[in-house]
Design a protein around this motif. Structure first.
Motif, mmCIF file in Angstrom:
data_model
loop_
_atom_site.group_PDB
_atom_site.id
_atom_site.type_symbol
_atom_site.label_atom_id
_atom_site.label_comp_id
_atom_site.label_asym_id
_atom_site.label_seq_id
_atom_site.Cartn_x
_atom_site.Cartn_y
_atom_site.Cartn_z
ATOM 1 N N THR A 149 -9.816 -20.458 26.787
ATOM 2 C CA THR A 149 -9.880 -21.165 27.986
ATOM 3 C C THR A 149 -10.456 -20.317 29.158
ATOM 4 O O THR A 149 -11.332 -20.770 29.764
ATOM 5 N N PHE A 150 -9.589 -19.226 29.026
ATOM 6 C CA PHE A 150 -10.022 -18.320 30.191
ATOM 7 C C PHE A 150 -11.461 -17.833 29.933
ATOM 8 O O PHE A 150 -12.425 -17.769 30.866
ATOM 9 N N LEU A 151 -11.860 -17.715 28.691
ATOM 10 C CA LEU A 151 -13.390 -16.989 28.292
ATOM 11 C C LEU A 151 -14.416 -18.054 28.659
ATOM 12 O O LEU A 151 -15.216 -17.794 29.100
ATOM 13 N N SER A 152 -13.960 -19.344 28.443
ATOM 14 C CA SER A 152 -14.953 -20.551 28.539
ATOM 15 C C SER A 152 -15.200 -20.645 30.139
ATOM 16 O O SER A 152 -16.090 -21.027 30.748
ATOM 17 N N ASP A 153 -13.981 -20.708 30.982
ATOM 18 C CA ASP A 153 -14.173 -20.708 32.499
ATOM 19 C C ASP A 153 -15.111 -19.451 32.974
ATOM 20 O O ASP A 153 -15.953 -19.788 33.973
ATOM 21 N N LEU A 154 -14.966 -18.288 32.468
ATOM 22 C CA LEU A 154 -15.772 -17.191 33.137
ATOM 23 C C LEU A 154 -17.050 -17.127 32.822
ATOM 24 O O LEU A 154 -18.160 -17.004 33.537
ATOM 25 N N LEU A 155 -17.223 -17.676 31.681
ATOM 26 C CA LEU A 155 -18.879 -18.006 31.112
ATOM 27 C C LEU A 155 -19.548 -19.204 32.019
ATOM 28 O O LEU A 155 -20.711 -19.189 32.282
ATOM 29 N N ARG A 156 -18.772 -20.446 32.066
ATOM 30 C CA ARG A 156 -19.455 -21.426 32.875
ATOM 31 C C ARG A 156 -19.545 -21.078 34.358
ATOM 32 O O ARG A 156 -20.450 -21.872 34.929
ATOM 33 N N PRO A 159 -23.209 -18.108 35.125
ATOM 34 C CA PRO A 159 -24.494 -18.700 34.209
ATOM 35 C C PRO A 159 -25.288 -17.591 33.591
ATOM 36 O O PRO A 159 -25.795 -17.658 32.394
ATOM 37 N N ASP A 160 -25.343 -16.281 34.245
ATOM 38 C CA ASP A 160 -26.184 -15.355 33.686
ATOM 39 C C ASP A 160 -25.340 -14.336 32.693
ATOM 40 O O ASP A 160 -26.046 -13.298 32.441
ATOM 41 N N ARG A 233 -7.874 -8.186 14.614
ATOM 42 C CA ARG A 233 -8.104 -8.431 16.216
ATOM 43 C C ARG A 233 -9.366 -9.147 16.289
ATOM 44 O O ARG A 233 -10.645 -9.274 15.645
ATOM 45 N N ILE A 234 -9.410 -9.836 17.503
ATOM 46 C CA ILE A 234 -10.542 -10.341 17.990
ATOM 47 C C ILE A 234 -11.073 -9.567 19.412
ATOM 48 O O ILE A 234 -10.264 -9.563 20.508
ATOM 49 N N GLU A 235 -12.274 -9.294 19.418
ATOM 50 C CA GLU A 235 -12.783 -8.557 20.637
ATOM 51 C C GLU A 235 -13.928 -9.445 20.963
ATOM 52 O O GLU A 235 -14.420 -10.391 20.633
ATOM 53 N N PHE A 236 -14.364 -8.992 22.537
ATOM 54 C CA PHE A 236 -15.374 -9.627 23.015
ATOM 55 C C PHE A 236 -16.044 -8.514 24.016
ATOM 56 O O PHE A 236 -15.348 -7.623 24.446
ATOM 57 N N ILE A 237 -17.344 -8.777 24.095
ATOM 58 C CA ILE A 237 -18.160 -7.756 24.870
ATOM 59 C C ILE A 237 -18.998 -8.804 25.787
ATOM 60 O O ILE A 237 -19.624 -9.721 25.523
ATOM 61 N N LEU A 238 -18.796 -8.480 27.138
ATOM 62 C CA LEU A 238 -19.861 -9.592 28.138
ATOM 63 C C LEU A 238 -20.972 -8.637 28.353
ATOM 64 O O LEU A 238 -21.153 -7.210 28.554
ATOM 65 N N SER A 239 -22.110 -9.468 28.642
ATOM 66 C CA SER A 239 -23.411 -8.757 28.992
ATOM 67 C C SER A 239 -24.113 -9.595 29.670
ATOM 68 O O SER A 239 -23.912 -10.789 29.961
ATOM 69 N N LYS A 240 -24.997 -9.051 30.652
ATOM 70 C CA LYS A 240 -26.082 -9.898 31.425
ATOM 71 C C LYS A 240 -27.354 -10.213 30.948
ATOM 72 O O LYS A 240 -27.861 -9.241 30.314
ATOM 73 N N GLY A 241 -27.814 -11.197 31.372
ATOM 74 C CA GLY A 241 -29.079 -11.590 30.841
ATOM 75 C C GLY A 241 -29.472 -12.862 30.075
ATOM 76 O O GLY A 241 -28.269 -13.397 29.754
#
Length: 241
Positions: A149-156, A159-160, A233-241
């Motif tokens: 839920t935290f990740l979905s909130d961050l992405l919504r 937008p970029d 483990r489960i990882e994630f990477i955030l990027s712009k674009g």
């Protein structure tokens, strides 16, 4: 003139009720000052523009204020009560809730609190430390759903910003099976984010299998369950674009 026992009892109860009412009114009329400051958890710098929400836990009443150029805020809390405080800012990870109480304090007391909040860094590997699947399942999340839920909130709300989800296994089981299982889990997490209104184009899902172990517990190596768990483990990477 004689008064009955019942009369005295009623009079006593009335006095107690009046005193209780007076005490409650006095408590509810008290005002307290909360002075807070938000700092960056990485470098200790103060942060301007944090949206701070203070909520009365019992009544649910909320007050919102923003930190100034020095990362500070000052707010008046009304009545003796318990409160929770949390702050948010775009491209910062949500800060955990903090509790405070004004019960038993005097009006003159000033409550001072410091809060740390973490800035989002792009192209940096993060781990969803509490997110866990049931063994041999690719769809049954048994712990850590709040992190999705935290990740979905961050992405919504940004937008970029895009995310790459990377799911790892330990070395137990066949290599091919582990690769396929982690890909299924990554795909499932992608579907969950999409169900929370995150655009499919913003999500990449990668099943890594046992290709990137964090320790020496590879095929044929005897290790404890705890050592194997380090690799799952489960990882994630955030990027712009």
């Amino acid at each position: 003139m004689r008064f009955s026992h019942c009369y005295y009892r009623r009079a006593l109860l009335l006095c107690v009720a009046l005193l209780s009412s007076f005490a409650l009114t006095e408590a509810s009329n008290k005002e307290f000052t909360l002075k807070g400051i938000y700092v960056d958890s990485d470098n200790g710098n103060t942060i301007e523009g944090v949206k701070v929400c203070i909520q009365n836990i019992k009544s649910g009443a909320k007050t919102t204020i923003y930190t100034d150029q020095n990362g500070q805020f000052v707010i008046t809390l009304e009545g003796e009560a318990e409160f929770k405080v949390y702050g948010t800012k775009p491209l910062y990870f949500d800060q955990e809730e903090h509790n405070l109480t004004t019960i038993g304090l005097t009006d003159e007391e000033i409550i001072e609190m410091s809060f740390a909040i973490e800035e989002v860094h792009f192209n940096t590997l993060y781990t969803l430390t509490n997110l866990e699947f049931e063994i041999n399942s690719h769809f049954n999340v048994i712990n850590g759903e709040e992190q999705i839920t935290f990740l979905s909130d961050l992405l919504r709300t940004n937008p970029d910003v895009k995310v790459t989800i990377r799911v790892h296994s330990d070395s137990r089981g066949a290599d091919i099976y582990n690769k396929e299982m982690t890909q299924k889990r990554a795909d499932y997490l992608r579907e969950v984010l999409m169900s929370k209104k995150v655009a499919a184009s913003k999500i990449d899902a990668e099943g890594i299998g046992e290709e990137e172990l964090l320790n020496d517990c590879g095929n044929g190596i005897k290790c404890s369950a705890g050592k194997h768990l380090e690799n799952r483990r489960i990882e994630f990477i955030l990027s712009k674009g």
